[in-house]
Write a protein that holds these residues in place. Structure first.
Motif, short mmCIF file in Angstrom:
data_model
loop_
_atom_site.label_atom_id
_atom_site.label_comp_id
_atom_site.label_asym_id
_atom_site.label_seq_id
_atom_site.Cartn_x
_atom_site.Cartn_y
_atom_site.Cartn_z
N LYS A 80 -2.25 13.01 18.47
CA LYS A 80 -3.09 11.83 18.47
C LYS A 80 -2.43 10.71 17.66
O LYS A 80 -1.80 10.96 16.64
N SER A 81 -2.56 9.49 18.13
CA SER A 81 -1.94 8.34 17.47
C SER A 81 -2.90 7.77 16.42
O SER A 81 -3.75 6.94 16.75
N TYR A 82 -2.74 8.23 15.19
CA TYR A 82 -3.57 7.72 14.11
C TYR A 82 -2.80 6.64 13.35
O TYR A 82 -1.65 6.85 12.93
N THR A 83 -3.44 5.50 13.14
CA THR A 83 -2.78 4.38 12.46
C THR A 83 -2.33 4.76 11.07
O THR A 83 -1.26 4.33 10.61
N VAL A 84 -3.11 5.56 10.37
CA VAL A 84 -2.75 5.93 9.01
C VAL A 84 -1.43 6.69 9.00
O VAL A 84 -0.57 6.48 8.12
N THR A 85 -1.21 7.55 9.97
CA THR A 85 0.04 8.31 10.07
C THR A 85 1.21 7.38 10.37
O THR A 85 2.29 7.50 9.80
N THR A 86 0.97 6.43 11.26
CA THR A 86 2.02 5.47 11.62
C THR A 86 2.43 4.63 10.42
O THR A 86 3.62 4.40 10.17
N LEU A 87 1.45 4.17 9.64
CA LEU A 87 1.78 3.35 8.46
C LEU A 87 2.54 4.17 7.43
O LEU A 87 3.45 3.65 6.77
N GLU A 88 2.21 5.43 7.28
CA GLU A 88 2.96 6.28 6.34
C GLU A 88 4.42 6.40 6.79
O GLU A 88 5.34 6.35 5.96
N LYS A 89 4.64 6.55 8.09
CA LYS A 89 6.01 6.63 8.60
C LYS A 89 6.75 5.31 8.41
O LYS A 89 7.95 5.28 8.11
N LEU A 90 6.04 4.20 8.59
CA LEU A 90 6.67 2.90 8.42
C LEU A 90 7.11 2.68 6.98
O LEU A 90 8.14 2.05 6.71
N HIS A 91 6.34 3.18 6.03
CA HIS A 91 6.75 3.06 4.63
C HIS A 91 8.04 3.83 4.37
O HIS A 91 8.86 3.41 3.55
N GLN A 92 8.22 4.94 5.09
CA GLN A 92 9.46 5.69 4.94
C GLN A 92 10.64 4.94 5.58
O GLN A 92 11.75 4.95 5.06
N LEU A 93 10.36 4.27 6.70
CA LEU A 93 11.42 3.54 7.40
C LEU A 93 11.80 2.24 6.69
O LEU A 93 12.96 1.82 6.72
N TYR A 94 10.81 1.60 6.08
CA TYR A 94 11.04 0.29 5.46
C TYR A 94 10.54 0.30 4.00
O TYR A 94 9.59 -0.40 3.65
N PRO A 95 11.19 1.07 3.14
CA PRO A 95 10.68 1.24 1.77
C PRO A 95 10.74 -0.05 0.94
O PRO A 95 10.01 -0.16 -0.06
N ASP A 96 11.58 -1.00 1.31
CA ASP A 96 11.74 -2.22 0.51
C ASP A 96 10.97 -3.41 1.09
O ASP A 96 11.07 -4.52 0.57
N ASP A 97 10.24 -3.18 2.16
CA ASP A 97 9.53 -4.27 2.82
C ASP A 97 8.02 -4.14 2.64
O ASP A 97 7.52 -3.06 2.33
N THR A 98 7.31 -5.24 2.85
CA THR A 98 5.85 -5.20 2.78
C THR A 98 5.29 -5.18 4.20
O THR A 98 5.77 -5.90 5.09
N LEU A 99 4.27 -4.36 4.41
CA LEU A 99 3.66 -4.19 5.73
C LEU A 99 2.37 -5.00 5.81
O LEU A 99 1.52 -4.90 4.91
#
Length: 232
Positions: A80-99
């Protein structure tokens, strides 16, 4: 960098999505906007094209905009595509950026019904965008936001173009008036299934993709049948 995150089914992506992303990029000072088509939405809509097709259509729609990117984070999994999971992955991909998670007024109001809403709200700043048929005044009922009714009224009236504040957890939120583009993906699907034109509602490359892959029960334009009748 300041990254805008725009998720959705994009079923199909159309000019309403693209215009909202462009104005958010410009008005909110985003460095990039990342489109993330959902793979397996928790609330699965009827007549939803397979994720690989929706991803391919989004790729064709954004390919000429240097400020837009596309990720297949949700399309690559059957979970299932949960936004919370996606945002956690994005923090791993872009640790120095703000989402900065982008969504419309109605979607923000629905967040209490999303998976792990408190965790979700802690993972990003938010851009709440105006939408045709929705009013900022409705945000007065949100448990996560405290904005005076007078400010919301001014946003609805267009007296002020935007308003910056914080969520109750301290993360930044920007309420942003954008140009109303009243295009519906449902209407596009209905039109194409009926053999009607969707020209100027979505990029030509996306329309061609739908036709060539026979998505949304596409039927050939009805004018061909008319021509046959004229010849007979």
């Amino acid at each position: 960098m300041k990254l805008g995150i725009l998720g959705g089914t994009f079923n199909p992506i159309h000019f309403g999505h693209l215009r909202a992303a462009e104005e958010a990029h410009e008005l909110a000072g985003l460095d990039r906007v990342i489109f993330i088509p959902s793979g397996n939405p928790p609330l699965k809509a009827e007549d939803i094209a397979p994720a690989r097709h929706r991803y391919a259509m989004a790729k064709r729609a954004i390919n000429k905009n240097p400020h837009f990117d596309l990720l297949d984070l949700e399309c690559r999994t059957r979970q299932k595509s949960y936004t919370v999971t996606t945002l956690e992955k994005l923090h791993q991909l872009y640790p120095d950026d703000t989402l900065h998670f982008m969504l419309g007024i109605d979607a923000f109001l629905d967040i209490p019904n999303w998976y792990r809403p408190e965790r979700l709200l802690s993972l990003a700043h938010f851009l709440i965008l105006s939408r045709p048929g929705c009013r900022f005044a409705a945000l007065s009922t949100s448990p996560y936001l405290s904005v005076s009714k007078e400010t919301l009224r001014k946003l609805d009236a267009g007296t002020i173009p935007s308003y910056s504040t914080t969520l109750t957890n301290g993360n930044a939120v920007l309420l942003l008036n954008i140009s109303p583009v009243n295009i519906s993906a449902t209407d596009i699907r209905t039109r194409m299934a009926a053999g009607k034109s969707a020209k100027y509602l979505l990029p030509a490359a996306v329309e061609s993709y739908i036709i060539s892959h026979k998505l949304y029960a596409f039927r050939k334009p009805q004018n061909r049948a008319v021509k046959r009748e004229c010849r007979s």
